[in-house]
Design an enzyme around this catalytic site. Structure first.
Site, PDB file in Angstrom:
ATOM      1  N   ASN A   2       0.799  -1.218   0.000  1.00 49.71           N
ATOM      2  CA  ASN A   2       0.000   0.000   0.000  1.00 49.71           C
ATOM      3  C   ASN A   2       0.839   1.279   0.000  1.00 49.71           C
ATOM      4  OD1 ASN A   2       0.293  -1.476   2.604  1.00 49.71           O
ATOM      5  ND2 ASN A   2      -0.297   0.500   3.457  1.00 49.71           N
TER       6      ASN A   2
ATOM      7  N   SER B 211     -11.120  -5.395   0.249  1.00 51.07           N
ATOM      8  CA  SER B 211     -11.914  -4.368   0.918  1.00 51.07           C
ATOM      9  C   SER B 211     -12.640  -3.504  -0.109  1.00 51.07           C
ATOM     10  CB  SER B 211     -10.986  -3.506   1.773  1.00 51.07           C
ATOM     11  OG  SER B 211     -11.698  -2.420   2.318  1.00 51.07           O
ATOM     12  N   GLY B 212     -13.876  -3.120   0.199  1.00 48.73           N
ATOM     13  CA  GLY B 212     -14.703  -2.366  -0.735  1.00 48.73           C
ATOM     14  C   GLY B 212     -14.200  -0.952  -1.033  1.00 48.73           C
ATOM     15  N   HIS B 213     -13.757  -0.246   0.013  1.00 49.38           N
ATOM     16  CA  HIS B 213     -13.509   1.186  -0.181  1.00 49.38           C
ATOM     17  C   HIS B 213     -12.197   1.495  -0.902  1.00 49.38           C
ATOM     18  CE1 HIS B 213     -10.565   2.258   3.119  1.00 49.38           C
ATOM     19  NE2 HIS B 213     -10.944   1.071   3.546  1.00 49.38           N
TER      20      HIS B 213
ATOM     21  N   CYS C   6      -2.304   5.217   8.676  1.00 50.12           N
ATOM     22  CA  CYS C   6      -2.373   4.821  10.078  1.00 50.12           C
ATOM     23  C   CYS C   6      -1.133   5.279  10.830  1.00 50.12           C
ATOM     24  CB  CYS C   6      -2.485   3.311  10.198  1.00 50.12           C
ATOM     25  SG  CYS C   6      -3.208   2.566   8.768  1.00 50.12           S
TER      26      CYS C   6
HETATM   27  C1  LIG Z   1      -6.526  -0.394   3.490  1.00 53.68           C
HETATM   28  C2  LIG Z   1      -5.765  -1.665   3.681  1.00 53.68           C
HETATM   29  C3  LIG Z   1      -6.160  -2.605   4.657  1.00 53.68           C
HETATM   30  C4  LIG Z   1      -7.301  -2.339   5.597  1.00 53.68           C
HETATM   31  O1  LIG Z   1      -8.539  -2.378   4.955  1.00 53.68           O
HETATM   32  P1  LIG Z   1      -9.819  -1.709   5.672  1.00 53.68           P
HETATM   33  O2  LIG Z   1     -10.963  -2.098   4.811  1.00 53.68           O
HETATM   34  O3  LIG Z   1      -9.566  -0.237   5.696  1.00 53.68           O
HETATM   35  O4  LIG Z   1      -9.905  -2.306   7.041  1.00 53.68           O
HETATM   36  C5  LIG Z   1      -5.442  -3.769   4.765  1.00 53.68           C
HETATM   37  N1  LIG Z   1      -4.394  -4.030   3.953  1.00 53.68           N
HETATM   38  C6  LIG Z   1      -3.985  -3.163   3.001  1.00 53.68           C
HETATM   39  C7  LIG Z   1      -2.845  -3.516   2.126  1.00 53.68           C
HETATM   40  C8  LIG Z   1      -4.655  -1.949   2.844  1.00 53.68           C
HETATM   41  O5  LIG Z   1      -4.237  -1.091   1.921  1.00 53.68           O
END
Ligand SMILES: *Cc1c(COP(=O)(O)O)cnc(C)c1O
Length: 393
Positions: A152, A200-202, A326
């Site tokens: 990420n 994850s959706g968002h 974070c």
């Molecule tokens: C954003 C992210 C998460 C966490 O996902 P959420 O839906 O925000 O809890 C976990 N792993 C990676 C690599 C991410 O980018």
């Protein structure tokens, strides 16, 4: 109007209008609990099944291998904790990497307190896991390998297929955090030999608070949230029907537009990288140049504080990040940038810009012009930079 250029799509994305539209009736007319007997509510069961099929199809999985959760963090926690518990009699050793998301790393720390052992693999200067080191980390009692699909912060894509093959040669389960990769790169759970996958959706223009864990049939995994019989008795809680519908729509959309969208993003990404490297001195591109998410740009600028850079960019209407969302708020440099070998002072001066399908070349020109000026202004206030320039003469 004030200009707003959003380049923080790795933190979250805008929910697509057609996703919102698809969700709305499930708040208003079709609000029923899918577990209810009467037809009005029970119809929502079919709706959920349909979304499960859409998602499974994109991964080459079966629909009953998709379990909805409240997001990527829950999926990561579930995969690790429940596998560790279910396989503890076979062994108590897990393997992961030093550059995972905190949803993995902090869960590993939790498991270490519970008596499990975790090996954290190093990565090379581009953020790629060393397969030889992975092989030599495998022990008799290794039960799980968890390596993220794409990072990420620096966007590096791992050799997932090779990792899956190594795990399966040794009879070890393989989990991948694909939250950043899903919808950006084609994924097939059979070809990649993935046993569990988090998404994850968002992060793909869907709603927040919805995710899934793919669990291959036959994997012994315990339920994580205890209660009702939802999600085949493995994840209790009344289904987030609007979220699931929105997620299904977002996945359908992301997959059908993937080729054209990522091609455009890749071109813009490389344009931004090229301009920064040409026009701003003493910078370094972080992450692999080619094995890289189509929308990720991450640079370190020497003699600069990432936080100051973000504040100055914000004043110009540019939204970016200096690491993982974070970790901002803490003064520690990003664990990912330290793991690729950056010294603290260079890791501190880092900037992540993550593009979307809406990003234009004009946006990026505006960003580069402002970035040049801001970097130069900040450096002119830095005593370290002053010394450095003197020494150069
Ligand atoms: C954003 C992210 C998460 C966490 O996902 P959420 O839906 O925000 O809890 C976990 N792993 C990676 C690599 C991410 O980018």
């Amino acid at each position: 109007m004030e200009r707003l250029i959003y380049l923080d799509n790795a933190a979250t994305t805008k929910t697509a209008p057609e996703v919102v539209e698809a969700m709305l009736p499930y708040f208003t007319e079709h609000f029923g609990n899918p577990s209810s007997v009467y037809g009005f509510a029970a119809a929502n069961k079919e709706v959920i099944t349909r979304q499960r099929e859409i998602i499974a199809d994109t991964l080459g999985a079966k629909s009953n291998e998709i379990y909805f959760t409240a997001g990527g963090s829950e999926s990561d926690n579930w995969a690790l904790i429940a596998t560790a518990e279910a396989y503890a009699s076979k062994g108590k050793h897990l393997i992961t990497s030093k550059i995972e998301h905190h949803a993995i790393l902090h869960t590993c720390e939790y498991l270490e307190k519970k008596g499990f052992e975790v090996t954290y693999l190093d990565v090379d200067e581009n953020g790629i896991v060393d397969l030889e080191q992975l092989k030599s980390a495998i022990r008799e009692d290794t039960i799980l390998i968890s390596i993220m699909y794409a990072n990420n912060e620096i966007g590096t894509i791992q050799p997932i297929r090779e990792i899956g093959a190594i795990a399966h040669e040794h009879g070890i389960l393989f989990h991948t955090d694909a939250v950043q990769a899903f919808g950006q790169v084609p994924i097939n759970v059979d070809e990649d030999q993935i046993d569990m996958l988090s998404a994850s959706g968002h992060k793909l223009n869907g709603p927040k608070g919805i995710g899934f864990l793919y669990i291959r049939k036959g994997v012994k995994i315990r339920s994580f949230i205890h209660g009702g019989a939802q999600e085949r008795r493995r994840r209790a809680g009344t289904e987030n029907v609007p979220g699931i519908v929105g997620f299904g729509k977002a996945v359908e959309r992301a997959v059908s537009t993937m080729e054209a969208r990522t091609k455009k993003e890749r071109e813009l990404r490389d344009y931004l990288i090229e301009r920064i490297e040409k026009e701003i001195p003493y910078c370094r591109l972080n992450g692999d140049r080619t094995k890289r998410l189509p929308n990720n740009v991450n640079f370190s600028f020497r003699f600069i504080e990432g936080e100051s850079l973000l504040i100055m960019l914000d004043m110009k209407g540019i939204c970016a990040s200096s690491g993982s969302a974070c970790t901002s708020g803490s003064l520690d440099p990003s664990h990912v940038l330290l793991a690729i070998g950056l010294p603290h002072e260079i890791a501190h001066g880092s900037l992540r810009m993550t593009l979307s399908e809406e990003t234009t070349k004009e946006d990026l020109d505006y960003v580069v012009e402002n970035l040049k000026e801001i970097v130069s202004n900040l450096r002119s206030m830095s005593p370290l930079y002053e010394d450095f320039v003197k020494k150069q003469k």
